[in-house]
Design a protein around this motif. Structure first.
Motif, mmCIF file in Angstrom:
data_model
loop_
_atom_site.group_PDB
_atom_site.id
_atom_site.type_symbol
_atom_site.label_atom_id
_atom_site.label_comp_id
_atom_site.label_asym_id
_atom_site.label_seq_id
_atom_site.Cartn_x
_atom_site.Cartn_y
_atom_site.Cartn_z
ATOM 1 N N THR A 102 48.306 25.890 59.125
ATOM 2 C CA THR A 102 47.000 26.473 58.801
ATOM 3 C C THR A 102 45.913 25.905 59.696
ATOM 4 O O THR A 102 45.046 26.633 60.211
ATOM 5 C CB THR A 102 46.673 26.204 57.330
ATOM 6 N N LEU A 103 45.952 24.600 59.897
ATOM 7 C CA LEU A 103 44.984 23.979 60.793
ATOM 8 C C LEU A 103 45.155 24.488 62.218
ATOM 9 O O LEU A 103 44.168 24.702 62.952
ATOM 10 C CB LEU A 103 45.131 22.456 60.744
ATOM 11 N N LEU B 128 47.754 29.335 39.197
ATOM 12 C CA LEU B 128 46.475 29.696 39.800
ATOM 13 C C LEU B 128 46.279 29.003 41.146
ATOM 14 O O LEU B 128 45.754 29.598 42.100
ATOM 15 C CB LEU B 128 45.344 29.316 38.839
ATOM 16 N N LYS B 129 46.716 27.750 41.236
ATOM 17 C CA LYS B 129 46.625 27.044 42.524
ATOM 18 C C LYS B 129 47.461 27.739 43.593
ATOM 19 O O LYS B 129 47.038 27.884 44.755
ATOM 20 C CB LYS B 129 47.107 25.606 42.356
ATOM 21 N N ASP B 130 48.681 28.139 43.173
ATOM 22 C CA ASP B 130 49.551 28.797 44.156
ATOM 23 C C ASP B 130 48.925 30.090 44.676
ATOM 24 O O ASP B 130 48.993 30.412 45.879
ATOM 25 C CB ASP B 130 50.911 29.085 43.522
ATOM 26 N N GLN B 131 48.306 30.853 43.771
ATOM 27 C CA GLN B 131 47.669 32.101 44.219
ATOM 28 C C GLN B 131 46.492 31.830 45.158
ATOM 29 O O GLN B 131 46.330 32.496 46.179
ATOM 30 C CB GLN B 131 47.188 32.887 42.993
ATOM 31 N N ASN C 148 41.950 41.657 48.852
ATOM 32 C CA ASN C 148 41.368 42.592 47.893
ATOM 33 C C ASN C 148 40.363 41.843 47.017
ATOM 34 O O ASN C 148 40.664 40.803 46.435
ATOM 35 C CB ASN C 148 42.479 43.202 47.028
ATOM 36 N N THR C 149 39.163 42.391 46.912
ATOM 37 C CA THR C 149 38.118 41.725 46.111
ATOM 38 C C THR C 149 38.440 41.753 44.633
ATOM 39 O O THR C 149 38.020 40.872 43.878
ATOM 40 C CB THR C 149 36.775 42.403 46.369
ATOM 41 N N ASP C 150 39.188 42.764 44.181
ATOM 42 C CA ASP C 150 39.576 42.803 42.756
ATOM 43 C C ASP C 150 40.489 41.634 42.408
ATOM 44 O O ASP C 150 40.414 41.074 41.305
ATOM 45 C CB ASP C 150 40.271 44.137 42.441
ATOM 46 N N LYS C 151 41.345 41.294 43.329
ATOM 47 C CA LYS C 151 42.244 40.156 43.097
ATOM 48 C C LYS C 151 41.462 38.866 42.985
ATOM 49 O O LYS C 151 41.756 37.992 42.157
ATOM 50 C CB LYS C 151 43.254 40.073 44.240
ATOM 51 N N MET C 152 40.433 38.728 43.835
ATOM 52 C CA MET C 152 39.584 37.527 43.751
ATOM 53 C C MET C 152 38.846 37.489 42.419
ATOM 54 O O MET C 152 38.701 36.419 41.792
ATOM 55 C CB MET C 152 38.580 37.516 44.896
ATOM 56 N N HIS D 98 44.289 31.654 50.594
ATOM 57 C CA HIS D 98 43.710 30.885 51.700
ATOM 58 C C HIS D 98 44.593 30.942 52.931
ATOM 59 O O HIS D 98 44.111 31.036 54.072
ATOM 60 C CB HIS D 98 43.530 29.436 51.221
ATOM 61 N N ARG D 99 45.922 30.912 52.713
ATOM 62 C CA ARG D 99 46.846 30.974 53.854
ATOM 63 C C ARG D 99 46.780 32.345 54.522
ATOM 64 O O ARG D 99 46.793 32.476 55.761
ATOM 65 C CB ARG D 99 48.251 30.673 53.359
ATOM 66 N N ASP D 100 46.725 33.408 53.694
ATOM 67 C CA ASP D 100 46.638 34.757 54.276
ATOM 68 C C ASP D 100 45.343 34.956 55.044
ATOM 69 O O ASP D 100 45.293 35.646 56.068
ATOM 70 C CB ASP D 100 46.734 35.803 53.166
ATOM 71 N N LEU D 101 44.287 34.317 54.538
ATOM 72 C CA LEU D 101 42.985 34.485 55.167
ATOM 73 C C LEU D 101 42.891 33.747 56.493
ATOM 74 O O LEU D 101 42.352 34.261 57.470
ATOM 75 C CB LEU D 101 41.883 34.009 54.216
ATOM 76 N N THR D 102 43.431 32.534 56.534
ATOM 77 C CA THR D 102 43.267 31.690 57.726
ATOM 78 C C THR D 102 44.386 31.861 58.736
ATOM 79 O O THR D 102 44.169 31.728 59.941
ATOM 80 C CB THR D 102 43.192 30.224 57.296
ATOM 81 N N LYS D 103 45.594 32.150 58.247
ATOM 82 C CA LYS D 103 46.747 32.201 59.161
ATOM 83 C C LYS D 103 47.068 33.626 59.598
ATOM 84 O O LYS D 103 47.286 33.904 60.782
ATOM 85 C CB LYS D 103 47.952 31.571 58.472
#
Length: 516
Positions: free
Chosen positions: A289-290, A380-383, A399-403, A388-393
Protein backbone atom coordinates in the motif's frame (compact mmCIF):
# COMPACT_ATOMS: atom_id res chain seq x y z
CA UNK A 1 37.14 -42.55 99.02
CA UNK A 2 33.66 -43.99 99.38
CA UNK A 3 32.05 -40.97 97.71
CA UNK A 4 33.92 -41.63 94.49
CA UNK A 5 32.78 -45.23 94.24
CA UNK A 6 29.03 -44.57 93.94
CA UNK A 7 28.05 -42.47 90.93
CA UNK A 8 25.21 -39.97 90.82
CA UNK A 9 22.22 -42.06 89.79
CA UNK A 10 20.10 -39.86 87.56
CA UNK A 11 17.33 -42.47 87.37
CA UNK A 12 16.78 -42.64 91.13
CA UNK A 13 13.89 -40.16 90.87
CA UNK A 14 11.93 -42.90 89.09
CA UNK A 15 12.30 -45.42 91.97
CA UNK A 16 9.03 -46.81 93.30
CA UNK A 17 9.05 -45.81 96.95
CA UNK A 18 6.66 -48.62 97.89
CA UNK A 19 9.34 -51.19 97.05
CA UNK A 20 12.21 -49.43 98.88
CA UNK A 21 13.15 -50.53 102.41
CA UNK A 22 13.12 -47.52 104.76
CA UNK A 23 16.40 -48.59 106.38
CA UNK A 24 18.30 -49.21 103.10
CA UNK A 25 20.44 -46.55 101.44
CA UNK A 26 19.46 -45.53 97.86
CA UNK A 27 23.09 -45.52 96.73
CA UNK A 28 24.73 -48.61 98.19
CA UNK A 29 21.45 -50.56 98.67
CA UNK A 30 22.63 -51.68 102.08
CA UNK A 31 21.43 -50.90 105.59
CA UNK A 32 22.24 -47.34 106.65
CA UNK A 33 25.60 -46.80 108.24
CA UNK A 34 25.85 -43.39 109.96
CA UNK A 35 22.75 -42.03 108.15
CA UNK A 36 23.00 -38.33 107.24
CA UNK A 37 19.99 -36.06 106.66
CA UNK A 38 20.20 -33.54 103.77
CA UNK A 39 18.27 -30.27 103.49
CA UNK A 40 15.87 -31.94 101.01
CA UNK A 41 15.10 -34.59 103.72
CA UNK A 42 16.71 -37.39 101.74
CA UNK A 43 18.93 -39.71 103.76
CA UNK A 44 22.11 -41.48 102.67
CA UNK A 45 24.99 -43.27 104.34
CA UNK A 46 27.82 -41.09 105.54
CA UNK A 47 30.32 -43.19 103.60
CA UNK A 48 28.25 -42.78 100.39
CA UNK A 49 28.25 -38.97 100.70
CA UNK A 50 31.90 -38.63 101.62
CA UNK A 51 33.90 -36.85 98.91
CA UNK A 52 30.87 -35.26 97.21
CA UNK A 53 31.10 -31.89 98.97
CA UNK A 54 32.28 -28.97 96.83
CA UNK A 55 32.72 -25.53 98.44
CA UNK A 56 30.66 -26.56 101.48
CA UNK A 57 27.78 -27.58 99.21
CA UNK A 58 26.50 -31.08 98.65
CA UNK A 59 24.07 -31.86 95.84
CA UNK A 60 21.53 -34.57 96.59
CA UNK A 61 22.24 -37.65 94.45
CA UNK A 62 18.49 -38.29 94.23
CA UNK A 63 16.94 -34.87 93.41
CA UNK A 64 19.99 -32.61 92.95
CA UNK A 65 18.94 -30.13 95.65
CA UNK A 66 22.03 -28.42 97.15
CA UNK A 67 22.64 -28.70 100.91
CA UNK A 68 24.97 -26.50 102.95
CA UNK A 69 27.51 -28.56 104.90
CA UNK A 70 28.95 -27.22 108.14
CA UNK A 71 31.84 -28.59 110.15
CA UNK A 72 35.14 -30.17 109.30
CA UNK A 73 33.90 -33.67 108.43
CA UNK A 74 32.28 -32.39 105.19
CA UNK A 75 29.11 -34.35 105.95
CA UNK A 76 25.52 -33.31 106.82
CA UNK A 77 24.27 -33.87 110.39
CA UNK A 78 23.50 -37.41 111.47
CA UNK A 79 19.85 -38.48 111.63
CA UNK A 80 19.50 -39.69 115.24
CA UNK A 81 16.01 -41.13 114.76
CA UNK A 82 17.00 -43.24 111.79
CA UNK A 83 20.18 -44.33 113.57
CA UNK A 84 18.04 -45.42 116.51
CA UNK A 85 15.84 -47.49 114.20
CA UNK A 86 18.89 -49.01 112.53
CA UNK A 87 20.41 -49.94 115.90
CA UNK A 88 17.15 -51.47 117.13
CA UNK A 89 16.92 -53.44 113.92
CA UNK A 90 20.44 -54.73 114.55
CA UNK A 91 19.58 -55.62 118.15
CA UNK A 92 16.61 -57.64 116.92
CA UNK A 93 19.05 -60.15 115.48
CA UNK A 94 20.82 -60.61 118.83
CA UNK A 95 20.17 -63.80 120.84
CA UNK A 96 19.26 -63.23 124.51
CA UNK A 97 18.89 -65.58 127.47
CA UNK A 98 16.41 -65.47 130.29
CA UNK A 99 18.12 -64.31 133.51
CA UNK A 100 16.49 -67.16 135.51
CA UNK A 101 16.17 -70.24 133.26
CA UNK A 102 18.71 -69.38 130.54
CA UNK A 103 16.12 -69.90 127.79
CA UNK A 104 17.47 -68.44 124.53
CA UNK A 105 15.39 -66.23 122.26
CA UNK A 106 15.62 -63.00 120.25
CA UNK A 107 13.76 -59.77 119.99
CA UNK A 108 11.59 -61.07 117.18
CA UNK A 109 9.98 -63.47 119.64
CA UNK A 110 8.07 -60.60 121.22
CA UNK A 111 5.34 -62.88 122.53
CA UNK A 112 7.86 -65.08 124.41
CA UNK A 113 10.50 -62.78 125.91
CA UNK A 114 10.10 -59.77 128.21
CA UNK A 115 12.47 -57.28 129.72
CA UNK A 116 12.50 -55.75 133.19
CA UNK A 117 13.74 -52.18 132.90
CA UNK A 118 14.14 -52.01 136.72
CA UNK A 119 16.31 -55.13 136.92
CA UNK A 120 17.80 -54.61 133.44
CA UNK A 121 17.36 -58.32 132.77
CA UNK A 122 15.47 -60.31 130.12
CA UNK A 123 12.76 -62.70 131.28
CA UNK A 124 10.87 -65.47 129.57
CA UNK A 125 7.09 -65.69 129.93
CA UNK A 126 7.29 -68.45 132.57
CA UNK A 127 9.86 -66.68 134.74
CA UNK A 128 7.85 -63.44 134.49
CA UNK A 129 4.90 -65.26 136.07
CA UNK A 130 6.98 -67.07 138.67
CA UNK A 131 9.53 -64.56 139.86
CA UNK A 132 7.92 -61.13 139.31
CA UNK A 133 4.47 -61.83 140.74
CA UNK A 134 5.67 -61.12 144.28
CA UNK A 135 4.74 -57.81 145.95
CA UNK A 136 8.36 -56.72 146.05
CA UNK A 137 8.41 -56.69 142.23
CA UNK A 138 5.12 -54.83 141.85
CA UNK A 139 6.87 -51.52 141.04
CA UNK A 140 9.21 -53.06 138.47
CA UNK A 141 8.69 -51.91 134.89
CA UNK A 142 8.28 -55.00 132.71
CA UNK A 143 7.90 -54.52 128.96
CA UNK A 144 8.26 -56.69 125.89
CA UNK A 145 11.79 -57.40 124.77
CA UNK A 146 11.38 -55.16 121.66
CA UNK A 147 10.56 -52.13 123.84
CA UNK A 148 13.33 -52.43 126.38
CA UNK A 149 14.92 -49.16 127.42
CA UNK A 150 18.66 -48.85 127.15
CA UNK A 151 20.61 -47.36 129.98
CA UNK A 152 21.80 -44.37 128.00
CA UNK A 153 18.19 -43.34 127.38
CA UNK A 154 17.20 -43.76 131.01
CA UNK A 155 19.94 -41.86 132.84
CA UNK A 156 21.23 -38.33 132.50
CA UNK A 157 24.58 -38.32 130.75
CA UNK A 158 25.69 -35.36 132.89
CA UNK A 159 24.63 -36.46 136.42
CA UNK A 160 24.12 -40.22 135.97
CA UNK A 161 20.68 -39.86 137.52
CA UNK A 162 17.48 -41.33 136.06
CA UNK A 163 15.25 -39.05 134.02
CA UNK A 164 12.09 -38.05 135.87
CA UNK A 165 10.87 -34.89 134.08
CA UNK A 166 10.61 -33.39 130.56
CA UNK A 167 11.06 -29.70 129.71
CA UNK A 168 8.57 -28.54 127.08
CA UNK A 169 10.58 -25.35 126.70
CA UNK A 170 13.96 -26.96 125.91
CA UNK A 171 12.48 -30.21 124.52
CA UNK A 172 14.81 -32.32 126.72
CA UNK A 173 14.54 -34.81 129.59
CA UNK A 174 15.68 -33.78 133.07
CA UNK A 175 16.99 -35.61 136.12
CA UNK A 176 16.44 -34.31 139.65
CA UNK A 177 19.73 -32.44 139.59
CA UNK A 178 18.98 -30.84 136.19
CA UNK A 179 15.64 -29.71 137.62
CA UNK A 180 17.32 -28.14 140.66
CA UNK A 181 19.93 -26.36 138.53
CA UNK A 182 17.47 -24.74 136.10
CA UNK A 183 15.92 -21.34 136.67
CA UNK A 184 12.72 -21.05 138.70
CA UNK A 185 10.62 -19.56 135.87
CA UNK A 186 11.61 -22.46 133.60
CA UNK A 187 10.41 -25.09 136.08
CA UNK A 188 6.81 -24.31 135.21
CA UNK A 189 7.44 -25.82 131.74
CA UNK A 190 8.41 -29.22 133.20
CA UNK A 191 6.10 -32.25 133.16
CA UNK A 192 6.59 -35.87 134.17
CA UNK A 193 7.95 -38.41 131.71
CA UNK A 194 4.67 -40.31 131.27
CA UNK A 195 2.68 -37.17 130.50
CA UNK A 196 5.34 -36.00 128.07
CA UNK A 197 5.26 -39.42 126.41
CA UNK A 198 1.47 -39.32 126.02
CA UNK A 199 1.58 -35.79 124.61
CA UNK A 200 4.39 -36.74 122.26
CA UNK A 201 2.44 -39.76 121.03
CA UNK A 202 -0.59 -37.58 120.37
CA UNK A 203 1.50 -35.06 118.46
CA UNK A 204 3.12 -37.89 116.53
CA UNK A 205 -0.29 -39.34 115.64
CA UNK A 206 -1.40 -35.93 114.36
CA UNK A 207 1.82 -35.56 112.38
CA UNK A 208 1.33 -39.06 110.96
CA UNK A 209 -2.17 -38.08 109.81
CA UNK A 210 -0.81 -34.93 108.17
CA UNK A 211 1.96 -36.94 106.48
CA UNK A 212 -0.58 -39.51 105.30
CA UNK A 213 -2.73 -36.74 103.82
CA UNK A 214 0.35 -35.28 102.20
CA UNK A 215 1.27 -38.73 100.90
CA UNK A 216 -2.23 -39.20 99.48
CA UNK A 217 -2.28 -35.79 97.83
CA UNK A 218 1.23 -36.36 96.49
CA UNK A 219 0.21 -39.70 95.02
CA UNK A 220 -2.86 -38.13 93.42
CA UNK A 221 -0.70 -35.33 92.06
CA UNK A 222 1.73 -37.89 90.63
CA UNK A 223 -1.11 -39.78 88.96
CA UNK A 224 -2.54 -36.53 87.63
CA UNK A 225 0.82 -35.39 86.30
CA UNK A 226 1.41 -38.78 84.68
CA UNK A 227 -2.03 -38.60 83.07
CA UNK A 228 -1.29 -35.05 81.89
CA UNK A 229 2.08 -36.20 80.55
CA UNK A 230 0.40 -39.00 78.65
CA UNK A 231 -2.20 -36.61 77.33
CA UNK A 232 0.54 -34.20 76.26
CA UNK A 233 2.32 -37.01 74.41
CA UNK A 234 -0.96 -38.01 72.76
CA UNK A 235 -1.68 -34.39 71.83
CA UNK A 236 1.82 -34.08 70.36
CA UNK A 237 1.19 -37.10 68.16
CA UNK A 238 -2.20 -35.78 67.09
CA UNK A 239 -0.72 -32.35 66.41
CA UNK A 240 2.08 -33.89 64.37
CA UNK A 241 -0.46 -35.90 62.35
CA UNK A 242 -2.60 -32.80 61.85
CA UNK A 243 0.42 -30.76 60.73
CA UNK A 244 1.50 -33.49 58.31
CA UNK A 245 -2.04 -33.76 56.93
CA UNK A 246 -2.29 -29.97 56.51
CA UNK A 247 1.11 -29.83 54.86
CA UNK A 248 0.17 -32.61 52.43
CA UNK A 249 -3.13 -30.90 51.57
CA UNK A 250 -1.32 -27.60 51.03
CA UNK A 251 1.17 -29.34 48.77
CA UNK A 252 -1.68 -30.85 46.75
CA UNK A 253 -3.45 -27.50 46.45
CA UNK A 254 -0.21 -25.74 45.50
CA UNK A 255 0.50 -28.39 42.88
CA UNK A 256 -3.02 -27.99 41.48
CA UNK A 257 -2.65 -24.20 41.51
CA UNK A 258 0.71 -24.54 39.77
CA UNK A 259 -0.85 -26.59 36.98
CA UNK A 260 -3.64 -24.03 36.52
CA UNK A 261 -1.19 -21.12 36.37
CA UNK A 262 1.12 -22.94 33.97
CA UNK A 263 -1.82 -23.77 31.75
CA UNK A 264 -3.01 -20.16 31.83
CA UNK A 265 0.52 -18.88 31.13
CA UNK A 266 0.82 -21.25 28.17
CA UNK A 267 -2.53 -20.07 26.83
CA UNK A 268 -1.44 -16.45 27.26
CA UNK A 269 1.80 -17.19 25.42
CA UNK A 270 -0.06 -18.77 22.53
CA UNK A 271 -2.48 -15.84 22.29
CA UNK A 272 0.35 -13.31 22.36
CA UNK A 273 2.22 -15.25 19.72
CA UNK A 274 -0.90 -15.36 17.56
CA UNK A 275 -1.48 -11.62 18.01
CA UNK A 276 2.11 -10.78 17.10
CA UNK A 277 1.91 -12.98 14.00
CA UNK A 278 -1.30 -11.23 12.96
CA UNK A 279 0.33 -7.83 13.43
CA UNK A 280 3.32 -9.00 11.42
CA UNK A 281 1.01 -10.17 8.64
CA UNK A 282 -0.84 -6.84 8.59
CA UNK A 283 2.40 -4.87 8.52
CA UNK A 284 3.64 -7.05 5.70
CA UNK A 285 0.42 -6.34 3.79
CA UNK A 286 0.84 -2.61 4.44
CA UNK A 287 4.12 -2.36 2.52
CA UNK A 288 2.50 -2.70 -0.97
CA UNK A 289 0.00 0.00 0.00
CA UNK A 290 2.81 2.37 0.84
CA UNK A 291 4.51 1.46 -2.43
CA UNK A 292 1.29 2.28 -4.32
CA UNK A 293 1.17 5.69 -2.63
CA UNK A 294 4.72 6.37 -3.74
CA UNK A 295 3.98 5.30 -7.32
CA UNK A 296 0.82 7.43 -7.34
CA UNK A 297 2.80 10.48 -6.24
CA UNK A 298 5.48 9.84 -8.85
CA UNK A 299 2.87 9.40 -11.59
CA UNK A 300 1.10 12.60 -10.58
CA UNK A 301 4.38 14.55 -10.65
CA UNK A 302 5.28 13.18 -14.08
CA UNK A 303 1.87 13.61 -15.73
CA UNK A 304 0.65 16.91 -14.30
CA UNK A 305 1.97 20.26 -15.52
CA UNK A 306 2.59 23.14 -13.19
CA UNK A 307 -0.91 24.54 -13.54
CA UNK A 308 -2.50 21.16 -12.78
CA UNK A 309 -0.13 20.55 -9.89
CA UNK A 310 -0.88 23.93 -8.32
CA UNK A 311 -4.58 23.52 -9.01
CA UNK A 312 -4.96 20.02 -7.48
CA UNK A 313 -2.03 19.92 -5.09
CA UNK A 314 -3.21 22.91 -3.02
CA UNK A 315 -6.93 22.53 -3.49
CA UNK A 316 -9.00 22.39 -0.23
CA UNK A 317 -10.14 18.84 -1.00
CA UNK A 318 -6.65 17.47 -1.60
CA UNK A 319 -5.30 19.13 1.52
CA UNK A 320 -8.12 18.09 3.82
CA UNK A 321 -8.63 14.57 2.50
CA UNK A 322 -5.15 13.21 3.10
CA UNK A 323 -4.90 9.52 3.82
CA UNK A 324 -4.56 8.63 7.50
CA UNK A 325 -1.07 7.53 8.41
CA UNK A 326 -0.06 4.55 10.47
CA UNK A 327 1.43 6.71 13.22
CA UNK A 328 -1.93 8.43 13.83
CA UNK A 329 -3.64 5.12 14.56
CA UNK A 330 -2.84 3.14 17.67
CA UNK A 331 -1.28 -0.23 17.02
CA UNK A 332 -4.22 -2.00 18.54
CA UNK A 333 -6.80 -0.08 16.48
CA UNK A 334 -5.01 -0.74 13.19
CA UNK A 335 -4.49 -4.46 13.55
CA UNK A 336 -7.06 -5.64 16.01
CA UNK A 337 -6.23 -5.21 19.70
CA UNK A 338 -6.26 -8.36 21.76
CA UNK A 339 -7.99 -8.43 25.15
CA UNK A 340 -5.98 -7.19 28.07
CA UNK A 341 -3.46 -9.93 28.96
CA UNK A 342 -3.88 -9.71 32.72
CA UNK A 343 -7.69 -9.63 32.50
CA UNK A 344 -7.66 -12.56 30.09
CA UNK A 345 -5.42 -14.85 32.20
CA UNK A 346 -7.17 -13.89 35.47
CA UNK A 347 -10.57 -14.62 33.89
CA UNK A 348 -9.36 -18.02 32.69
CA UNK A 349 -7.92 -18.89 36.12
CA UNK A 350 -11.17 -17.76 37.77
CA UNK A 351 -13.30 -19.88 35.43
CA UNK A 352 -10.89 -22.86 35.75
CA UNK A 353 -11.39 -22.97 39.53
CA UNK A 354 -14.92 -24.22 38.90
CA UNK A 355 -16.65 -22.26 41.67
CA UNK A 356 -20.05 -20.87 40.71
CA UNK A 357 -20.41 -17.31 41.99
CA UNK A 358 -22.34 -14.28 40.70
CA UNK A 359 -19.11 -12.78 39.43
CA UNK A 360 -18.19 -16.01 37.60
CA UNK A 361 -21.59 -15.95 35.89
CA UNK A 362 -21.08 -12.27 35.06
CA UNK A 363 -17.64 -13.01 33.57
CA UNK A 364 -19.10 -15.81 31.46
CA UNK A 365 -21.87 -13.55 30.12
CA UNK A 366 -19.43 -10.68 29.64
CA UNK A 367 -16.99 -12.84 27.69
CA UNK A 368 -19.77 -13.89 25.33
CA UNK A 369 -20.93 -10.30 24.78
CA UNK A 370 -17.37 -9.05 24.44
CA UNK A 371 -16.48 -11.69 21.84
CA UNK A 372 -19.62 -10.76 19.85
CA UNK A 373 -18.69 -7.06 19.89
CA UNK A 374 -15.10 -7.89 19.04
CA UNK A 375 -16.19 -10.04 16.09
CA UNK A 376 -18.35 -7.23 14.71
CA UNK A 377 -15.48 -4.78 15.21
CA UNK A 378 -13.11 -7.11 13.37
CA UNK A 379 -15.50 -7.45 10.45
CA UNK A 380 -15.88 -3.69 10.29
CA UNK A 381 -12.10 -3.26 10.41
CA UNK A 382 -11.68 -5.72 7.57
CA UNK A 383 -14.17 -3.83 5.41
CA UNK A 384 -12.52 -0.47 6.14
CA UNK A 385 -9.06 -1.91 5.38
CA UNK A 386 -10.39 -3.39 2.14
CA UNK A 387 -11.85 -0.05 1.11
CA UNK A 388 -8.60 1.68 2.00
CA UNK A 389 -6.63 -0.89 0.00
CA UNK A 390 -8.94 -0.54 -3.02
CA UNK A 391 -8.68 3.22 -2.81
CA UNK A 392 -4.90 3.47 -2.50
CA UNK A 393 -3.68 0.41 -4.39
CA UNK A 394 -6.27 -0.31 -7.05
CA UNK A 395 -7.62 3.26 -7.48
CA UNK A 396 -11.13 1.87 -7.51
CA UNK A 397 -14.22 4.02 -7.29
CA UNK A 398 -15.88 3.34 -3.90
CA UNK A 399 -19.65 3.28 -3.68
CA UNK A 400 -20.84 6.04 -1.34
CA UNK A 401 -23.75 3.88 -0.14
CA UNK A 402 -21.29 1.32 1.14
CA UNK A 403 -19.45 4.02 3.06
CA UNK A 404 -22.74 5.16 4.59
CA UNK A 405 -23.53 1.60 5.61
CA UNK A 406 -20.11 1.31 7.31
CA UNK A 407 -20.71 4.57 9.17
CA UNK A 408 -24.15 3.38 10.31
CA UNK A 409 -22.71 0.07 11.54
CA UNK A 410 -19.96 1.93 13.35
CA UNK A 411 -22.53 4.11 15.14
CA UNK A 412 -24.62 1.03 15.95
CA UNK A 413 -21.57 -0.73 17.47
CA UNK A 414 -20.80 2.39 19.44
CA UNK A 415 -24.32 2.32 20.95
CA UNK A 416 -23.91 -1.39 21.77
CA UNK A 417 -20.61 -0.73 23.49
CA UNK A 418 -22.15 2.12 25.48
CA UNK A 419 -25.06 -0.12 26.50
CA UNK A 420 -22.70 -2.93 27.56
CA UNK A 421 -20.57 -0.45 29.48
CA UNK A 422 -23.66 0.87 31.26
CA UNK A 423 -24.74 -2.70 32.09
CA UNK A 424 -21.35 -3.52 33.58
CA UNK A 425 -21.28 -0.22 35.44
CA UNK A 426 -24.67 -0.86 37.08
CA UNK A 427 -23.33 -4.09 38.63
CA UNK A 428 -20.59 -2.26 40.51
CA UNK A 429 -22.62 -1.88 43.75
CA UNK A 430 -23.47 -5.59 43.91
CA UNK A 431 -19.91 -6.64 43.22
CA UNK A 432 -18.46 -4.18 45.75
CA UNK A 433 -20.57 -5.83 48.48
CA UNK A 434 -19.19 -9.22 47.45
CA UNK A 435 -15.63 -7.90 47.28
CA UNK A 436 -15.69 -6.99 50.97
CA UNK A 437 -15.95 -10.69 51.92
CA UNK A 438 -12.61 -11.81 50.53
CA UNK A 439 -9.27 -10.19 49.75
CA UNK A 440 -7.30 -12.06 47.14
CA UNK A 441 -10.35 -12.98 45.09
CA UNK A 442 -11.60 -9.40 45.28
CA UNK A 443 -8.27 -8.17 43.95
CA UNK A 444 -8.47 -10.46 40.93
CA UNK A 445 -12.11 -9.61 40.28
CA UNK A 446 -11.48 -5.87 40.54
CA UNK A 447 -8.57 -6.14 38.12
CA UNK A 448 -10.73 -8.14 35.71
CA UNK A 449 -13.59 -5.68 36.13
CA UNK A 450 -11.43 -2.62 35.51
CA UNK A 451 -9.84 -4.39 32.55
CA UNK A 452 -13.31 -5.06 31.14
CA UNK A 453 -14.18 -1.39 31.39
CA UNK A 454 -10.81 -0.54 29.87
CA UNK A 455 -11.45 -2.96 27.01
CA UNK A 456 -14.84 -1.40 26.35
CA UNK A 457 -13.30 2.07 26.37
CA UNK A 458 -10.60 0.80 24.04
CA UNK A 459 -13.22 -0.63 21.70
CA UNK A 460 -15.06 2.69 21.84
CA UNK A 461 -11.83 4.52 21.00
CA UNK A 462 -11.08 2.10 18.15
CA UNK A 463 -14.58 2.59 16.79
CA UNK A 464 -14.01 6.33 16.99
CA UNK A 465 -10.79 5.91 14.99
CA UNK A 466 -12.66 3.80 12.43
CA UNK A 467 -15.37 6.44 12.16
CA UNK A 468 -12.72 9.12 11.67
CA UNK A 469 -10.96 7.04 9.01
CA UNK A 470 -14.22 6.39 7.18
CA UNK A 471 -15.06 10.09 7.22
CA UNK A 472 -11.56 10.92 5.95
CA UNK A 473 -11.70 8.32 3.16
CA UNK A 474 -15.07 9.52 1.91
CA UNK A 475 -13.90 12.96 0.66
CA UNK A 476 -10.64 11.42 -0.52
CA UNK A 477 -12.60 9.08 -2.76
CA UNK A 478 -14.58 12.00 -4.14
CA UNK A 479 -11.35 13.94 -4.81
CA UNK A 480 -9.74 11.01 -6.64
CA UNK A 481 -12.87 10.59 -8.73
CA UNK A 482 -12.81 14.27 -9.75
CA UNK A 483 -9.10 14.09 -10.56
CA UNK A 484 -9.67 11.10 -12.78
CA UNK A 485 -12.56 12.87 -14.53
CA UNK A 486 -10.32 15.85 -15.28
CA UNK A 487 -7.32 13.75 -16.40
CA UNK A 488 -9.08 11.26 -18.70
CA UNK A 489 -10.07 13.76 -21.58
CA UNK A 490 -6.60 15.25 -21.66
CA UNK A 491 -5.01 11.85 -21.84
CA UNK A 492 -7.21 11.05 -24.88
CA UNK A 493 -6.29 14.34 -26.66
CA UNK A 494 -2.61 13.74 -25.98
CA UNK A 495 -2.83 10.26 -27.46
CA UNK A 496 -4.48 11.66 -30.70
CA UNK A 497 -1.79 14.38 -31.07
CA UNK A 498 0.93 11.81 -30.62
CA UNK A 499 -0.68 9.64 -33.32
CA UNK A 500 -0.88 12.59 -35.77
CA UNK A 501 2.75 13.52 -35.17
CA UNK A 502 3.83 9.94 -35.75
CA UNK A 503 1.75 9.72 -38.94
CA UNK A 504 3.23 12.99 -40.25
CA UNK A 505 6.73 11.76 -39.55
CA UNK A 506 6.08 8.50 -41.37
CA UNK A 507 4.67 10.37 -44.39
CA UNK A 508 7.69 12.60 -44.59
CA UNK A 509 10.01 9.62 -44.29
CA UNK A 510 8.27 7.74 -47.07
CA UNK A 511 8.26 10.86 -49.28
CA UNK A 512 12.00 11.36 -48.89
CA UNK A 513 12.58 7.72 -49.63
CA UNK A 514 10.53 7.89 -52.88
CA UNK A 515 12.37 10.93 -54.07
CA UNK A 516 15.66 9.28 -53.58
Amino acid sequence: MAGGIFNNLGSLCKVDCANVHPLVCHLCHEQYHSPCLLDCYHIFCGRCLRGRTIDNRLSCPLCGYPSIVKGNNSLPPEDRLLKFLVDNNADAEETVQCANCDQESNKKDTGVMYYCNTCSQPLCAACRELTHKARMFSHHEIVSLAKRTKAKHRKCSLHEEPYILFSTENKSMLCIKCFRDMQVESRSHCIDIETAYVQGCEMLDQAVLVVKELQTSTGEAILLLRAMLGEVCLNVEEEENAICSLFNSLQEKLEERKKILLKAAQSQHEEKEKALKEQLSHLTALLPTLQVHLVTCSAFLSSANKFEFLDMGYSPLSVSCRSPSLSEMPLGSAFGRRPTSHRNICTKVLLAEGRETPFTEHCRNYENAYRSLQTEMQNLKDQVQELHRDLTKHHSIINTDKMGEILDRSLHIDSQIAAQYSTVETMRVMFEEMWDETFQRVTNEQEIYEAQLQDLMQLKQENSYLTTIARQISPYILSIAKVKERLEPRCCIKKVDDYNVWQHRETNRLTRKGCG
